[in-house]
Design a protein around this motif. Structure first.
Motif, PDB file in Angstrom:
ATOM      1  N   ARG A  41       0.818  -1.204   0.000  1.00  0.00           N
ATOM      2  CA  ARG A  41       0.000   0.000   0.000  1.00  0.00           C
ATOM      3  C   ARG A  41       0.857   1.260   0.000  1.00  0.00           C
ATOM      4  NH1 ARG A  41      -4.200  -1.555  -2.483  1.00  0.00           N
ATOM      5  NH2 ARG A  41      -5.336  -3.206  -1.445  1.00  0.00           N
ATOM      6  N   ASP A  42       0.234   2.347  -0.417  1.00  0.00           N
ATOM      7  CA  ASP A  42       0.968   3.592  -0.592  1.00  0.00           C
ATOM      8  C   ASP A  42       1.122   4.326   0.732  1.00  0.00           C
ATOM      9  OD1 ASP A  42       2.278   5.635  -1.965  1.00  0.00           O
ATOM     10  OD2 ASP A  42       0.423   6.786  -2.135  1.00  0.00           O
ATOM     11  N   VAL A  43       1.740   3.673   1.706  1.00  0.00           N
ATOM     12  CA  VAL A  43       2.035   4.297   2.991  1.00  0.00           C
ATOM     13  C   VAL A  43       3.476   3.973   3.355  1.00  0.00           C
ATOM     14  CG1 VAL A  43      -0.327   4.242   3.820  1.00  0.00           C
ATOM     15  CG2 VAL A  43       1.148   2.301   4.265  1.00  0.00           C
ATOM     16  N   ILE A  75      -5.383   7.871  -2.849  1.00  0.00           N
ATOM     17  CA  ILE A  75      -4.527   9.053  -2.797  1.00  0.00           C
ATOM     18  C   ILE A  75      -3.516   9.015  -3.935  1.00  0.00           C
ATOM     19  CG2 ILE A  75      -2.766  10.232  -1.454  1.00  0.00           C
ATOM     20  CD1 ILE A  75      -4.265   9.432   1.056  1.00  0.00           C
ATOM     21  N   GLN A  76      -2.894   7.859  -4.126  1.00  0.00           N
ATOM     22  CA  GLN A  76      -1.911   7.733  -5.191  1.00  0.00           C
ATOM     23  C   GLN A  76      -2.547   7.942  -6.556  1.00  0.00           C
ATOM     24  OE1 GLN A  76      -0.844   3.893  -6.508  1.00  0.00           O
ATOM     25  NE2 GLN A  76       1.336   4.335  -6.644  1.00  0.00           N
ATOM     26  N   GLN A  79      -2.934  11.886  -6.875  1.00  0.00           N
ATOM     27  CA  GLN A  79      -1.944  12.789  -6.279  1.00  0.00           C
ATOM     28  C   GLN A  79      -1.382  13.770  -7.300  1.00  0.00           C
ATOM     29  OE1 GLN A  79      -0.655  12.625  -2.652  1.00  0.00           O
ATOM     30  NE2 GLN A  79      -0.712  14.647  -3.552  1.00  0.00           N
ATOM     31  N   SER A  84       1.327   8.595   3.591  1.00  0.00           N
ATOM     32  CA  SER A  84       1.702   8.135   2.261  1.00  0.00           C
ATOM     33  C   SER A  84       3.217   8.130   2.118  1.00  0.00           C
ATOM     34  CB  SER A  84       1.076   9.027   1.180  1.00  0.00           C
ATOM     35  OG  SER A  84       1.544  10.354   1.300  1.00  0.00           O
ATOM     36  N   ARG A  85       3.706   7.304   1.221  1.00  0.00           N
ATOM     37  CA  ARG A  85       5.151   7.143   1.091  1.00  0.00           C
ATOM     38  C   ARG A  85       5.851   8.424   0.676  1.00  0.00           C
ATOM     39  NH1 ARG A  85       5.748   1.185  -1.753  1.00  0.00           N
ATOM     40  NH2 ARG A  85       5.444  -0.033   0.132  1.00  0.00           N
ATOM     41  N   SER A 131       0.406  13.021   2.211  1.00  0.00           N
ATOM     42  CA  SER A 131      -0.999  12.811   2.563  1.00  0.00           C
ATOM     43  C   SER A 131      -1.127  11.800   3.691  1.00  0.00           C
ATOM     44  CB  SER A 131      -1.793  12.320   1.348  1.00  0.00           C
ATOM     45  OG  SER A 131      -1.658  13.206   0.262  1.00  0.00           O
ATOM     46  N   GLU A 156      -3.695   8.822   5.674  1.00  0.00           N
ATOM     47  CA  GLU A 156      -4.858   7.942   5.604  1.00  0.00           C
ATOM     48  C   GLU A 156      -5.302   7.661   7.033  1.00  0.00           C
ATOM     49  OE1 GLU A 156      -6.479   3.650   3.934  1.00  0.00           O
ATOM     50  OE2 GLU A 156      -4.846   4.690   2.914  1.00  0.00           O
TER      51      GLU A 156
END
Length: 650
Positions: free
Chosen positions: A29-31, A259-260, A263, A291-292, A296, A298
Motif C-alpha cells: 500500500r501507498d504508505v 490518494i496515489q 496525487q 503516504s510514502r 498525505s 490515511e
C-alpha cells in the motif's frame, strides 16, 4: 533421520506460510514505514507569505468537518446505536457547528441474529432501518452540507445496483453516483470533499461481502471528477470512503490507494474511512498512516455504534488537524498548532508550526455547562507550557517554538485540573519521528498498525490459502513415500491418504461452498464459492470477499488436521499422542464448530453440513482422530516398528 528433520522443520514450514506472504504483500500500500525525518515537513516553499512572516495569533481561516462512521442502525440492540447517533446529531453538531458532516458507510446493520437452534447471523435489507436513519438525519441534511457513502453492510443482499433490493439508492440517494463532491467556499480558499462508493456493483449476502472493489472505471471517474472541477483551484481536498485502502481490491495492481491515484491532479490532504471499527478496541483513535511521499494521510475512524467515537477534522491556515472524540465526553478539544508528528509530516506543516507564535486549541463545551470558562493547561514533555481560561472556539497560548526545534516532543492538554490529559500526542518541528516508547503493548500495537495500514489483504489472503493447501499436499506426499511413516501410520494404507490428497487438490481448484440465494434477483439458484472466485449463473464476483473465510478454514482447520495426523505417527503411546497432538485437534474442532454456526446462521444447517469444504473435512477429521487411541493401530505400529528395527540390525 529424514523423519526427525521433517518433524523438526514442519512447524517452521507452516509458520513461513504466514511470514512470506506478509513480506511480499505487507508493503504494497501507498504508505510509508517508520523513518527518522521527512524533508517535506520542513519545506518552506509550501508556506504562504503570511505564515513565513509569523502567524498564530489570529482567529480566522478555520474549516471544520465532522466524520462519523458505522452507525449500524438496527432494532435488536435496545436502541443503543440510534441513541448514540442521535446524540451526535442533536448535541455535538449544534455545538461544533461544522462546515460539513460526512458519514462513511454502514449506515444500517442489515444483520439478523438467529437464537435457535444454532445461532449465527443472516443478512436482510430492512426498510425500517433505513426509515430510522432518514428520520434521524432529516434535520441535519436540511441545515448544513451533508454527505454519506454506503458501506458493505448497506450492500448486504442488495442485489443489482438501483434494483428493488438496493434500499440505499431507493430511499436515500436515488441519483447518487459512485463519486460525489461538494466545495466548501471560504474567503481564503475552496475546500473540496469527495466521497467514493467502492461497494460491490451486485451486493451478495454475508459472509461473502467484506472488501471494497476499486474498479478501473471507479478510478477513472474519480480523476474525471477532479479534472472537471479544475476551473476552481482548491486549497485542499479530502477523500472519504467506507473501506480503508488495505481492504480494497484494485483492478490495476499498480494502484496502491485512492490518494496515489489522484496525487498528480490535486492537493489531497487525507483519505478518511471506517469499516474496521477500533479493531477489538486496540486502536481507540483509529489506524493512522502516512503516504510514502510524505504528502498525505490515511485515517481510519472508529465507529459510532460500538466504539462511541467520531472524528473532528479542522483546516487551520490550510493545515490539517484532527482528533477522535468519545460520544458524551466533554469538552471537545482539537489542537490545530502544533499537530501530531504524523500530520506535521504533511508538506510545510512542521515549518509552519516552527514559525508560529501561539499554540492554537479549539474548544467546544457542552451546552448544559454553566461555567463561564474552562481552564486549559498545556504541558510539553511533562512541563507546563501555558495556561488559559478556555472559551468556546479558538483559544491561543503563547509559546517559544525554538525551544522545541529538534526531536520529537509530547504535548498534553488538561481540562479543569484533571489528572488525565484529554488530548495527548507527539509532535515535531523538524520532521522527525520516532519508534514508540518501548513496551510490549506499544511495540505490538505499532507493528499491528503498520500491518493493518500497509498490507494488501485481498492478495495476501490468496497467497495464504494457496501456501496453506500446498503445504498440506507437500506434507502428505512426504508421508506417502517415507517408509517409516507408512509403517507407523496404518491409516495411510486404508485409503485415507488418497482421500486427503484428492480432497486438497479439489479445494485448490474447486469450490469451498455451495450456497443458495447468495445474490437476490439473480435467476441462478446456487452460488459456487472458491479460491478463484464466486460464480452464480453468469455473474462472477471478486474472490477476495470469500477468501477471509477460506483462509481461516485452511489455516485453522485443514492445517491442524494434517499436522496432527502426521505428528501423531511419531509417538506410539496413546498418552503421548494426545499430549502433543491434542491441542491441534482442539483448534480443529473449535474452528469446525464455528464454521458450521457461521454458515448455518446465514444459509441453514444443511448448507453448512453439505458444503464441499465442511462435510469431507468432518469425516476425515473424525476418522483420523480415531487413530490416535485405536489400540490395534498402536499394536500394529509397535509391531511394524520392531520389524523395521530388526531389518536394520540385520
Amino acid at each position: 533421520m529424514m523423519e526427525n528433520l521433517w518433524l523438526r522443520w514442519m512447524p517452521m514450514f507452516y509458520i513461513s506460510g504466514f511470514v512470506i506472504p506478509f513480506l511480499i504483500y505487507g508493503g504494497q500500500r501507498d504508505v510509508r514505514w517508520w523513518s527518522s525525518t521527512n524533508k517535506f515537513a520542513t519545506d518552506e516553499t509550501f508556506l504562504d507569505t503570511e505564515t513565513v512572516n509569523g502567524w498564530g495569533d489570529d482567529n480566522g481561516k478555520l474549516v471544520t468537518i465532522i466524520q462519523m462512521t458505522d452507525t449500524h442502525m438496527n432494532f435488536f440492540d435496545g436502541g443503543v446505536a440510534a441513541e448514540k447517533f442521535q446524540y451526535c446529531l442533536t448535541n455535538v453538531i449544534p455545538v461544533v457547528n461544522p462546515d460539513a458532516v460526512v458519514v462513511t458507510g454502514d449506515l444500517t446493520n442489515t444483520l439478523q441474529y438467529n437464537t435457535f437452534p444454532f445461532g449465527g447471523k443472516f443478512s436482510e435489507q430492512r426498510p425500517e432501518e433505513w426509515e430510522l436513519f432518514t428520520n434521524l438525519t432529516q434535520h441535519a441534511r436540511a441545515s448544513l452540507p451533508w454527505m454519506e457513502v454506503p458501506g458493505n453492510h448497506d450492500n448486504f443482499g442488495s442485489g443489482e445496483r438501483n434494483g428493488p433490493g438496493d434500499l440505499y439508492h431507493r430511499q436515500i440517494w436515488a441519483s447518487q453516483q459512485r463519486i460525489s463532491s461538494i466545495n466548501i467556499r471560504k474567503p481564503f480558499g475552496i475546500y473540496r470533499l469527495m466521497t467514493i462508493d467502492a461497494t460491490l456493483e451486485t451486493g451478495p449476502h454475508r459472509p461473502f461481502n467484506f472488501f471494497g472493489h476499486a474498479t478501473e472505471d471507479l478510478i477513472r471517474r474519480l480523476r474525471d471528477t477532479i479534472i472537471g472541477d479544475s476551473d476552481n483551484p482548491v486549497a485542499a481536498t479530502l477523500l472519504f470512503g467506507h473501506f480503508p485502502s488495505s481492504t480494497m481490491l484494485f483492478d490495476d495492481s499498480r494502484t496502491r490507494g485512492f490518494i496515489q491515484s489522484v496525487q498528480d491532479l490535486t492537493n489531497v490532504s487525507a483519505y478518511l474511512s471506517g469499516h474496521l471499527h477500533s479493531i477489538f478496541n486496540l486502536f481507540p483513535n483509529g489506524v493512522r498512516s502516512l503516504s510514502r511521499d510524505g504528502r498525505s494521510l490515511e485515517l481510519e475512524t472508529p465507529d459510532v455504534w460500538t466504539s462511541s467515537s467520531f472524528r473532528v477534522i479542522v483546516f487551520d491556515h490550510n493545515r490539517l488537524a484532527e482528533h477522535v472524540h468519545k460520544i458524551g465526553q466533554w469538552p471537545i478539544v482539537v489542537v490545530t498548532n502544533p499537530t501530531p508528528a504524523l500530520a506535521t509530516s504533511v508538506p510545510g506543516s512542521a515549518a509552519a508550526a516552527a514559525r508560529s507564535s501561539h499554540i492554537r486549541v479549539l474548544l467546544y463545551r457542552d451546552r448544559t455547562s454553566t461555567r463561564p470558562s474552562t481552564e486549559l493547561k498545556i504541558e510539553i514533555d511533562g512541563k507546563v507550557a501555558g495556561h488559559t481560561d478556555g472559551m468556546d472556539g479558538l483559544n491561543l497560548v503563547a509559546w517559544e517554538p525554538d525551544a522545541y526545534s529538534s526531536g520529537v516532543h509530547n504535548l498534553e492538554v488538561f481540562v479543569d485540573g484533571a489528572n488525565e490529559a484529554c488530548v495527548s500526542f507527539d509532535f515535531s518541528l523538524d520532521g522527525s519521528s520516532r519508534f514508540p516508547r518501548f513496551s510490549l503493548r506499544s511495540t505490538a500495537l505499532y507493528v499491528i498498525e503498520i500491518l493493518m495500514s500497509r498490507t494488501d489483504f485481498p492478495r495476501l489472503l490468496e497467497m495464504l490459502i494457496i501456501l496453506g493447501i500446498l503445504g498440506c499436499i507437500v506434507t502428505l506426499i512426504y508421508t506417502r513415500y517415507s517408509p517409516s511413516y507408512i509403517a507407523r501410520w496404518p491409516a495411510l494404507r486404508r485409503g485415507v491418504w488418497w482421500s486427503l490428497f484428492v480432497y486438497l487438490w479439489w479445494l485448490l481448484r474447486g469450490w469451498f461452498y455451495v450456497v443458495p440465494g447468495l445474490v437476490p434477483g439473480i435467476q441462478a439458484r446456487y452460488a459456487f464459492v472458491g479460491v478463484l472466485g464466486t460464480r452464480t449463473g453468469d455473474l462472477e464476483l471478486p474472490s477476495s470477499d470469500a477468501n477471509i473465510r477460506i483462509a481461516l478454514f485452511v489455516w485453522f482447520t485443514l492445517v491442524p488436521m494434517v499436522a496432527a495426523s502426521v505428528i501423531s505417527t511419531r509417538y506410539q503411546s496413546v498418552r503421548k499422542r494426545m499430549l502433543f497432538v491434542g491441542p491441534l485437534w482442539v483448534v480443529f474442532f473449535t474452528r469446525m464448530v464455528g464454521k458450521i454456526l457461521d454458515i448455518s446462521g446465514a444459509y441453514g444447517l444443511m448448507v453448512a453440513l453439505l458444503s464441499p469444504c465442511l462435510a469431507p473435512t468432518i469425516l476425515l477429521g473424525v476418522y483420523s482422530m480415531g487413530t490416535l487411541w485405536n489400540p490395534s493401530d498402536v499394536s500394529e505400529s509397535l509391531r511394524a516398528g520392531g520389524e523395521a528395527k530388526g531389518e536394520k540390525s540385520t
